[in-house]
Design a protein around this motif. Structure first.
Motif, mmCIF file in Angstrom:
data_model
loop_
_atom_site.group_PDB
_atom_site.id
_atom_site.type_symbol
_atom_site.label_atom_id
_atom_site.label_comp_id
_atom_site.label_asym_id
_atom_site.label_seq_id
_atom_site.Cartn_x
_atom_site.Cartn_y
_atom_site.Cartn_z
ATOM 1 N N GLY A 28 -52.047 -44.556 -68.292
ATOM 2 C CA GLY A 28 -51.364 -44.589 -69.583
ATOM 3 C C GLY A 28 -51.501 -45.935 -70.272
ATOM 4 O O GLY A 28 -51.722 -46.007 -71.495
ATOM 5 N N VAL A 29 -51.380 -47.020 -69.491
ATOM 6 C CA VAL A 29 -51.529 -48.362 -70.080
ATOM 7 C C VAL A 29 -52.949 -48.563 -70.598
ATOM 8 O O VAL A 29 -53.162 -49.089 -71.718
ATOM 9 N N LEU A 30 -53.932 -48.159 -69.797
ATOM 10 C CA LEU A 30 -55.321 -48.302 -70.242
ATOM 11 C C LEU A 30 -55.614 -47.423 -71.449
ATOM 12 O O LEU A 30 -56.314 -47.851 -72.395
ATOM 13 N N GLN A 31 -55.083 -46.210 -71.430
ATOM 14 C CA GLN A 31 -55.355 -45.261 -72.505
ATOM 15 C C GLN A 31 -54.815 -45.759 -73.845
ATOM 16 O O GLN A 31 -55.521 -45.772 -74.854
ATOM 17 N N PHE A 32 -53.558 -46.160 -73.848
ATOM 18 C CA PHE A 32 -52.902 -46.482 -75.113
ATOM 19 C C PHE A 32 -52.831 -47.976 -75.397
ATOM 20 O O PHE A 32 -52.495 -48.372 -76.515
ATOM 21 N N GLY A 33 -53.148 -48.808 -74.396
ATOM 22 C CA GLY A 33 -53.060 -50.239 -74.627
ATOM 23 C C GLY A 33 -54.396 -50.936 -74.730
ATOM 24 O O GLY A 33 -54.588 -51.791 -75.611
ATOM 25 N N LEU A 34 -55.356 -50.595 -73.858
ATOM 26 C CA LEU A 34 -56.621 -51.315 -73.819
ATOM 27 C C LEU A 34 -57.788 -50.545 -74.423
ATOM 28 O O LEU A 34 -58.779 -51.165 -74.832
ATOM 29 N N CYS A 35 -57.715 -49.238 -74.472
ATOM 30 C CA CYS A 35 -58.849 -48.456 -74.992
ATOM 31 C C CYS A 35 -58.737 -48.180 -76.487
ATOM 32 O O CYS A 35 -59.749 -47.864 -77.135
ATOM 33 N N LEU A 36 -57.567 -48.234 -77.015
ATOM 34 C CA LEU A 36 -57.410 -47.962 -78.445
ATOM 35 C C LEU A 36 -57.986 -49.076 -79.335
ATOM 36 O O LEU A 36 -58.653 -48.777 -80.344
ATOM 37 N N PRO A 37 -57.770 -50.377 -79.004
ATOM 38 C CA PRO A 37 -58.355 -51.428 -79.871
ATOM 39 C C PRO A 37 -59.871 -51.348 -80.031
ATOM 40 O O PRO A 37 -60.372 -51.466 -81.169
ATOM 41 N N PRO A 38 -60.681 -51.161 -78.949
ATOM 42 C CA PRO A 38 -62.130 -51.039 -79.174
ATOM 43 C C PRO A 38 -62.486 -49.848 -80.058
ATOM 44 O O PRO A 38 -63.467 -49.914 -80.821
ATOM 45 N N LEU A 39 -61.690 -48.789 -79.970
ATOM 46 C CA LEU A 39 -61.973 -47.624 -80.791
ATOM 47 C C LEU A 39 -61.701 -47.913 -82.265
ATOM 48 O O LEU A 39 -62.376 -47.377 -83.163
ATOM 49 N N LEU A 40 -60.725 -48.774 -82.533
ATOM 50 C CA LEU A 40 -60.385 -49.120 -83.908
ATOM 51 C C LEU A 40 -61.328 -50.176 -84.481
ATOM 52 O O LEU A 40 -61.654 -50.158 -85.676
ATOM 53 N N VAL A 41 -61.762 -51.114 -83.625
ATOM 54 C CA VAL A 41 -62.551 -52.241 -84.117
ATOM 55 C C VAL A 41 -64.005 -51.853 -84.357
ATOM 56 O O VAL A 41 -64.600 -52.211 -85.398
#
Length: 364
Positions: A28-41
């Motif tokens: 959950g932490v990786l999904q919503f904390g670390l993987c979302l920024p690369p998808l947005l940037v």
């Protein structure tokens, strides 16, 4: 009384439940904390968001069972694995140019955590899913553009570091599972050993109590014989000695480990009478039925009294049915036998020089 330890399998399954809960938090932490920024940037294809939504749905679905520490149902596992692998292919194909095994490749490490969450207790399937995920990622990396040596080295470093760490988590979990199971089995065996010791001690105490009670009636007889108070030639004295010998022989037989204890104890009484020269016939009918030890003692007690008083001949019959046990004795002795317990009915009648006695116990 101490509570019995849980079964080894239950203890071992708790390891999977606890580790899976930890994996849910990590995913959950990786999904919503670390993987979302690369998808947005970074500039991903629109299908990347579809893959991200599918990953999120798998996490939320697993949380329904993992949060209360319940095992994942097989249909949920199968559906989750298919969705995760399909989403991995979709997310990797949506990467921008040069993004494989780089910062834009947000899904590569995430897929392994999802597979661990779903297949933690299914190692062969987990390894196959890991292999399929790695092969797909490498194939798409190679087909996207002819990679340079530097890019290949960087991709190898990422692939090795991510997969080796996730496989290490799997190995640690298996070690914990095996160790907890072995510890639970050792605790269960220790509990069984303690129970056997307690039962043996209780059996020894019961045996001593039975011997003490029987010897309590025999010792005064022996003392009177030794002091000359009783005359061994007296018929009453001989009758008391015969009864004591029969009771002691039956008491010894009571603690033997035999398939049919009641017949064994009745036979012990018959043996003592035969040693005195009494001709005894024994008839047994009916299949063996479980009879408690104290009830057997009350059933054979009148038999011992009647046989110890027999002079020349006696006949013993044992009849067993589904709900009743009867022991009858016909002896050439004028002795009176009375019931000692309400559980066992005793009927006694004297016919001339013969006595007929019947002890009856109803199991229902």
């Amino acid at each position: 009384m101490a509570e019995a330890p849980p079964p080894p399998q239950e203890v071992a399954d708790r390891v999977f439940a606890n580790v899976r809960l930890l994996l849910l938090c990590v995913t959950g932490v990786l999904q919503f904390g670390l993987c979302l920024p690369p998808l947005l940037v970074h500039d991903h294809a629109p299908t990347a968001w579809l893959a991200y939504a599918a990953f999120s749905a798998v996490v939320l679905l697993c949380a329904v069972w993992v949060a209360p520490r319940r095992p994942l149902p097989t249909p949920v596992v199968a559906l989750g694995v298919v969705v995760v692998l399909a989403s991995s292919v979709t997310a990797t194909s949506a990467l921008p140019d040069g993004g494989h095994f780089q910062a834009p490749h947000w899904s590569f490490g995430l897929v392994g955590w999802h597979l661990l969450l779903l297949l933690l207790d299914r190692v062969p399937l987990l390894l196959c899913a890991f292999a399929a995920h790695v092969v797909d990622s490498v194939v798409q990396f190679v087909l996207a553009d002819l990679p340079k040596r530097v890019e290949i080295g960087a991709a190898g470093a990422v692939l090795l570091s991510v997969t080796s760490f996730q496989l290490a988590i799997l190995w640690i979990t298996r070690v914990l599972h095996r160790s907890s199971r072995q510890a639970a089995e050792a605790a269960a065996e220790q509990e069984r050993a303690a129970t056997r010791v307690a039962l043996a001690r209780q059996s020894e105490l019961d045996l001593r109590a039975g011997f003490a009670g029987q010897l309590g009636a025999t010792l005064p007889l022996l003392a009177d014989l030794a002091d000359g108070v009783l005359d061994p030639r007296d018929p009453d004295t001989r009758l008391r000695c015969s009864l004591a010998a029969t009771q002691l022989r039956r008491l010894f037989a009571e603690n033997d480990d035999v398939p049919d204890p009641l017949v064994h104890e009745v036979t012990a009484c018959v043996d003592v009478a035969e040693r005195r020269g009494v001709a005894v016939s024994l008839a047994v009918s009916g299949a063996a039925v479980p009879v408690p030890k104290d009830v057997r003692r009350e059933l054979t007690g009148p038999v011992a009294v009647a046989l110890s008083a027999a002079r020349e001949r006696a006949r013993v019959s044992l009849l067993r049915t589904g709900g009743e046990v009867r022991v009858a004795v016909v002896a050439d002795a004028g002795v009176r036998v009375v019931a000692q317990s309400p559980r066992v009915e005793v009927e006694c009648g004297t016919y001339g020089e013969h006595t007929r006695m019947e002890a009856r116990w109803r199991s229902e």
